[in-house]
Design a protein around this motif. Structure first.
Motif, PDB file in Angstrom:
ATOM      1  N   ILE A   1       0.836  -1.209   0.000  1.00 45.64           N
ATOM      2  CA  ILE A   1       0.000   0.000   0.000  1.00 45.64           C
ATOM      3  C   ILE A   1       0.869   1.257   0.000  1.00 45.64           C
ATOM      4  O   ILE A   1       0.592   2.221  -0.727  1.00 45.64           O
ATOM      5  CB  ILE A   1      -0.975  -0.015   1.191  1.00 45.64           C
ATOM      6  N   ALA A   2       1.935   1.259   0.792  1.00 44.31           N
ATOM      7  CA  ALA A   2       2.828   2.425   0.824  1.00 44.31           C
ATOM      8  C   ALA A   2       3.496   2.642  -0.523  1.00 44.31           C
ATOM      9  O   ALA A   2       3.623   3.784  -0.995  1.00 44.31           O
ATOM     10  CB  ALA A   2       3.874   2.246   1.925  1.00 44.31           C
TER      11      ALA A   2
ATOM     12  N   LEU B   1       3.847   5.607  -5.720  1.00 45.48           N
ATOM     13  CA  LEU B   1       3.751   5.599  -7.180  1.00 45.48           C
ATOM     14  C   LEU B   1       2.624   6.511  -7.665  1.00 45.48           C
ATOM     15  O   LEU B   1       2.755   7.182  -8.692  1.00 45.48           O
ATOM     16  CB  LEU B   1       3.522   4.180  -7.688  1.00 45.48           C
ATOM     17  N   LYS B   2       1.536   6.543  -6.928  1.00 43.70           N
ATOM     18  CA  LYS B   2       0.422   7.416  -7.299  1.00 43.70           C
ATOM     19  C   LYS B   2       0.839   8.878  -7.216  1.00 43.70           C
ATOM     20  O   LYS B   2       0.474   9.693  -8.078  1.00 43.70           O
ATOM     21  CB  LYS B   2      -0.773   7.151  -6.399  1.00 43.70           C
ATOM     22  N   LEU B   3       1.609   9.228  -6.199  1.00 38.77           N
ATOM     23  CA  LEU B   3       2.051  10.613  -6.044  1.00 38.77           C
ATOM     24  C   LEU B   3       3.016  11.038  -7.140  1.00 38.77           C
ATOM     25  O   LEU B   3       3.109  12.231  -7.453  1.00 38.77           O
ATOM     26  CB  LEU B   3       2.688  10.815  -4.672  1.00 38.77           C
TER      27      LEU B   3
ATOM     28  N   ILE C   1       0.599   1.706 -12.794  1.00 34.94           N
ATOM     29  CA  ILE C   1       1.502   0.771 -12.101  1.00 34.94           C
ATOM     30  C   ILE C   1       1.057   0.588 -10.650  1.00 34.94           C
ATOM     31  O   ILE C   1       1.104  -0.526 -10.110  1.00 34.94           O
ATOM     32  CB  ILE C   1       2.954   1.265 -12.190  1.00 34.94           C
ATOM     33  N   ALA C   2       0.603   1.673 -10.021  1.00 39.04           N
ATOM     34  CA  ALA C   2       0.122   1.583  -8.643  1.00 39.04           C
ATOM     35  C   ALA C   2      -1.093   0.667  -8.551  1.00 39.04           C
ATOM     36  O   ALA C   2      -1.204  -0.140  -7.618  1.00 39.04           O
ATOM     37  CB  ALA C   2      -0.216   2.976  -8.116  1.00 39.04           C
TER      38      ALA C   2
END
Length: 100
Positions: free
Chosen positions: A51-52, A57-59, A65-66
């Motif tokens: 999750i981290a 990756l989202k940020l 990919i996230a």
């Protein structure tokens, strides 16, 4: 964005189930240091790391990919939760209370 939130929620439910299992081990086992579920408890840590990683990756803008990273463990967890809910519904509404 929906798939990202759904993946985080499903993995969060998995983490809560691992925490519940660890608490159950602590309460019921007489030898608290030799748990047979140590590997399962380690999977909770792996889910937290996943999750981290997905959030980082989202940020950075890599939402696809996230989502892939989140849904690798979330898909089997979702199937498990669906089949568990179906099993509970069937056992709750069956006439025979000793149903196996």
């Amino acid at each position: 964005m929906f798939w990202f939130k759904a993946g985080v929620i499903i993995n969060g439910i998995g983490i809560l189930l691992v925490i519940a299992n660890a608490i159950y081990d602590i309460v019921t086992l007489s030898d608290k240091y030799n748990s047979i579920n140590g590997t399962l408890n380690f999977l909770g840590l792996a889910l937290i790391i996943i999750i981290a990683t997905a959030f980082s990756l989202k940020l950075t803008g890599k939402l696809v990919i996230a989502n892939i990273i989140l849904w690798i463990p979330a898909a089997p967890l979702l199937l498990f939760l669906i089949f568990s809910a179906l099993y509970m519904i069937v056992t709750a509404f069956s006439n025979n209370k000793d149903w196996r």
